[in-house]
Design an enzyme around this catalytic site. Structure first.
Site, short mmCIF file in Angstrom:
data_model
loop_
_atom_site.label_atom_id
_atom_site.label_comp_id
_atom_site.label_asym_id
_atom_site.label_seq_id
_atom_site.Cartn_x
_atom_site.Cartn_y
_atom_site.Cartn_z
CG ASN A 10 -6.70 6.98 -0.51
OD1 ASN A 10 -5.90 7.68 0.35
ND2 ASN A 10 -5.78 6.12 -1.06
CD1 TRP A 11 -10.67 12.64 0.42
CD2 TRP A 11 -10.17 14.01 2.30
NE1 TRP A 11 -11.74 13.03 0.91
CE2 TRP A 11 -11.60 13.84 2.06
CE3 TRP A 11 -9.72 14.51 3.31
CZ2 TRP A 11 -12.46 14.58 2.84
CZ3 TRP A 11 -10.56 15.28 3.94
CH2 TRP A 11 -12.01 15.22 3.86
CE LYS A 12 -5.28 7.89 -4.17
NZ LYS A 12 -5.01 7.29 -5.50
CG HIS A 104 -2.51 2.94 -1.66
ND1 HIS A 104 -2.02 3.56 -2.99
CD2 HIS A 104 -3.99 3.22 -1.85
CE1 HIS A 104 -2.97 3.79 -3.77
NE2 HIS A 104 -4.07 3.83 -3.29
CD GLU A 106 -1.22 6.38 -4.98
OE1 GLU A 106 -1.52 7.20 -3.92
OE2 GLU A 106 -2.31 6.57 -5.82
CD GLU A 176 -7.11 0.87 -4.00
OE1 GLU A 176 -7.99 1.54 -3.97
OE2 GLU A 176 -5.82 1.03 -3.42
N GLY A 182 -6.65 6.08 -10.39
CA GLY A 182 -6.49 7.56 -10.83
C GLY A 182 -6.12 7.48 -12.22
CB SER A 222 -11.15 4.61 -12.33
OG SER A 222 -9.81 5.06 -12.36
N GLY A 243 -10.45 7.33 -4.45
CA GLY A 243 -9.30 8.32 -4.42
C GLY A 243 -10.21 9.67 -5.04
N GLY A 244 -9.81 9.95 -6.33
CA GLY A 244 -10.26 11.22 -6.86
C GLY A 244 -11.73 11.39 -6.57
P1 PGA Z 1 -8.90 6.47 -7.52
O1 PGA Z 1 -7.80 5.97 -6.29
O2 PGA Z 1 -10.12 6.25 -7.06
O3 PGA Z 1 -8.56 7.72 -7.86
O4 PGA Z 1 -8.78 5.57 -8.73
C1 PGA Z 1 -8.25 4.87 -5.59
C2 PGA Z 1 -7.16 4.62 -4.35
O5 PGA Z 1 -5.89 4.87 -4.76
O6 PGA Z 1 -7.60 4.04 -3.60
#
Ligand code: PGA
Length: 265
Positions: A10-12, A104, A106, A176, A182, A222, A243-244
């Site tokens: 998930n590159w956001k 998600h 966010e 999640e 993050g 994470s 994500g990251g």
């Molecule tokens: P993260 O993000 O791996 O940076 O914690 C995961 C996500 O939001 O899907």
């Protein structure tokens, strides 16, 4: 039950078309000759979907690349019309999108998406045969208040309202915990496994034990190369939403490798 693990990047709001190209060239060269027993998915921003689709099409034709599926990070609940800033499911299909991340945290926290709103998008995604990656998870305050199970149960029940079993079988759930996204703080494998087992039990309540045993439930929050193996070894964890650590080709690949080595059922 044999559930194929699914690792999704998930590159956001990261990587436009040229960075997408750089990533993919590097990732494919590292991936070449390897065939992991899992699905690999990349969810770039909307504006990079065309570049990703074009590059994957060429790569698959040229070097028999490990099939990589494309995901969108959102979709509209409407078909077309006066919805400024939105993207429809049929538009996504034109870019060979197969998955769509919905719900998600966010989007829930920053854009106010409710369970009912997410539910409408899941239903619309299935109309176009897109597979939802349906995200759920509790905040730290909810966990500390002992509300983990009630929060997850409500998100699942309301998010999947009127979603028939045949569509549920095409849906991936991503657990999640919000406090792990993050932050560098990962749920322990025991915390993650307990939550995943609970999520599966709620799906069993709604759809029956057989369907629940076939649904893939990803862990997200994470995930890194050094914790992927332990998380993926848990019996109810069927991959990761990353994500990251999926912004770099090497670390995304190492998560997939470590996760498949230790967790692939
Ligand atoms: P993260 O993000 O791996 O940076 O914690 C995961 C996500 O939001 O899907």
């Amino acid at each position: 039950m044999n559930r194929k693990p699914i690792f999704a990047a998930n590159w956001k709001m990261n990587k436009g078309a040229s960075e997408t190209e750089d990533f993919l060239k590097s990732f494919l060269s590292k991936l070449q000759g390897q065939d992991f027993p899992c699905e690999i998915v990349i969810a770039p921003p909307f504006v990079s979907l065309a570049k990703l689709a074009e590059l994957l099409h060429t790569a698959t034709a040229v070097q028999n690349a490990h099939a990589i599926q494309i995901a969108a990070q959102n979709c509209s609940q409407f078909d077309a019309g006066a919805y400024t800033g939105e993207v429809s499911v049929l538009m996504l299909r034109e870019f060979f999108v197969h998955y769509v991340i919905l719900g998600h945290s966010e989007r829930r926290a920053i854009y106010g998406e409710t369970d009912a709103f997410i539910n409408a998008k899941i239903i619309k995604a299935r109309e176009a045969n897109l597979k939802p990656i349906f995200c759920i998870g509790e905040t730290l305050a909810e966990r500390e208040a002992g509300k983990l199970e009630s929060v997850l149960r409500t998100q699942i029940t309301d998010g999947l309202k009127n979603v028939p079993e045949k569509d549920m079988l095409e849906t991936v759930v991503a657990y999640e915990p919000v406090w792990a996204i993050g932050t560098g703080v990962t749920a322990t494998s025991q915390q993650a496994q307990d939550a995943h087992a609970f999520v599966r039990s709620v799906i069993a309540d709604l759809y029956g034990a057989d369907t629940a045993s076939r649904i893939r439930i990803q862990y997200g929050g994470s995930v890194k190369p050094n914790n992927a193996a332990e998380l993926m070894a848990c019996p109810d964890i069927d991959g990761a939403l990353i994500g990251g650590a999926a912004l770099e080709p090497q670390s995304f690949l190492e998560i997939i490798r470590n996760g498949c080595d230790h967790g692939g059922q």
